[in-house]
Enzyme design. Sequence first.
Site, short mmCIF file in Angstrom:
data_model
loop_
_atom_site.label_atom_id
_atom_site.label_comp_id
_atom_site.label_asym_id
_atom_site.label_seq_id
_atom_site.Cartn_x
_atom_site.Cartn_y
_atom_site.Cartn_z
NE ARG A 91 -6.04 -4.36 2.42
CZ ARG A 91 -6.89 -5.32 2.76
NH1 ARG A 91 -8.20 -5.12 2.66
NH2 ARG A 91 -6.46 -6.49 3.18
CB CYS A 139 -0.92 0.01 1.22
SG CYS A 139 -0.04 0.10 2.79
CD GLU A 158 1.81 -8.40 3.08
OE1 GLU A 158 1.42 -9.13 4.03
OE2 GLU A 158 1.02 -7.76 2.35
CG ASN A 174 3.97 0.16 2.22
OD1 ASN A 174 3.51 -0.83 1.66
ND2 ASN A 174 4.95 0.87 1.72
#
Length: 620
Positions: A49, A2, A76, A74
């Site tokens: 997103r 994002c 993972e 933003n």
Amino acid sequence: MCGICGVYNADQRPAELSVVRRMRERLVHRGPDDEGEFLDGPAGLGFRRLSILDLEGGHQPMTSRDGKVALVFNGEIYNHPQLKSQLESGGARYRTRTDTETILNLYERDGAAAFRRLVGMFAVALWDSRKREFLLARDPMGIKPLYYSFDGKTLLFSSEVRSLLACGLDAALDHAGVVDYLAYGKVHAPRTVFREILKLPPGHILRIAPDGLHLERYWRLPKRKADPSLGLDEAVPELDALLSDAVKGAMLSDVPVGAFLSGGVDSTLVAAYMVRHSGTSRVQTFSVGFEGARDGVDESSFAREAAEHLGTDHHALTLKAGVLDELQDSIGLLDEPIADSAILPTFLLSQFARKSVKVVLTGEGADELFAGYNRYKAAYINERMRDLPEWGRRLAAPVARRLGKGEVFKNLPYADARQWALATASARPEELRAILNKDFWEASRQTDPMDWLKEFDAMDDLNDALAFDLGTVMVDSLLMKVDKSAMRASLEARVPFLNTPVVEYAAGLPSRFKMRHFKGKYLLRKVAEKHIPKSLAWRRKHGFIVPWESWVRKKDNASLDGLLESKSLAECGVFDVARLKVFRAELVRGSREVEAGLFFRIALFGLWLESLGVKSPAAR
């Protein structure tokens, strides 16, 4: 994943939603699936997103149950499943399946110490209304970008520089930042090419509280003495397990995941682990090549060979040989100029892959962890020379300097990081002085353009050189190239080699496991032998080569010729444009007396400057 942005008024003025929205509008490509916003007193958060995990429940900004903590994120978090299980065991109640909520719950429990426990890539902004504290945090390796500007009253932050400029920030160029770029092809953190904008360095937290602004480092690459008793029989399975776990974690997704595949050992090994962990699903791989390219430039055949061995669903993109002629139309994907000729092909490959997947895994980081580049041979020689007595170093130096080409060999031996940095620069001060505007050059000398070196000191061994590159060329060039190129195509790129457990393990390995018989990545290749053919595991490295030199020497080059006559180049006050025209004529004539690489960096800078669409004079 994002784009994030926002504002915090340190003087406690209410944040304006219009400011957040102006920044967010410039981040749509990073997150085309959803948007969100949050306001609470002096804090405002914005979000775009790209839905990857928990497609229905991952809306941001996300707040704590009592509404007192809000964050945008933003990236993972690959150890999210393990952390989620631990947090739930401790009483945390989840409303979603997202890693965003894991960061939120972990912060609720541990405060800012939570960031040390995250394994993955992230840029986070968090407002804690209970403590009246605003935080920015960036992952240890700097995989995800985070820029900010603070004038003493207002903090603005975003995933991209162009988003910040949309708020009306002064776009004046920073003298030292421009010189840094021209010398190294990138701008070292925390500086950018803009006077008013900074990068949050990797592994850092920026905290704004009632008592002021604080920049805190929460992670540092460990420097420890290698275990002399460690043998290959132990190291191979240990590294194998770490890499396998890293790739498995990076495959966490509710949408299709693929891989960029060049056919080299790094990307092929990543793809091999993906095949192992994919179950019955066929892994999709993607490669890029050039029409009519000679052997040694186009890796397409090696990618096909690797794909056939692994049984992947392979997609090959073939670009026209004159692809750099399109550079002017796509240079706008960059926030800052980065002198990497692979930017455009990487973007086009990302667009190509995005038709099939939303996430790709790449092989970035392996060269900097395991000594894949030619310059590391000089660092290895430097380490061997360090063990000699003084008279032995004097005798060995002339021989050592003839063992390779380039400044890194010519300048052996090295006593510190500054000497190494000067040897690895792409341009010398006298070369820059010849093409820069006189006033600009004089102003640039008022600040040390190499003040970023304070993060580095020793250059005693190979691991010091690798750590140097992890903290410079990796974070400020290679990772930014991948992030900007992929996110412009709304594609998330993940780099499993740069998981902190892998990085920390590699940092403690002895040099003999990385360089043996002048061959780099020795241990990694031994691991790769377990999964791919030896011909691929030990294939000679040549990298992703784009014919940039022929482009700058091309006689009829509308992009370059138009640039030299452009108003933006003349008015920026950086270059002696008349000298650049002579420079260009010499290149067309075929002269080897002028540095083609320097002109390529100048050309990229000029085209990037035009793409900004705002007046960016040199700062006075």
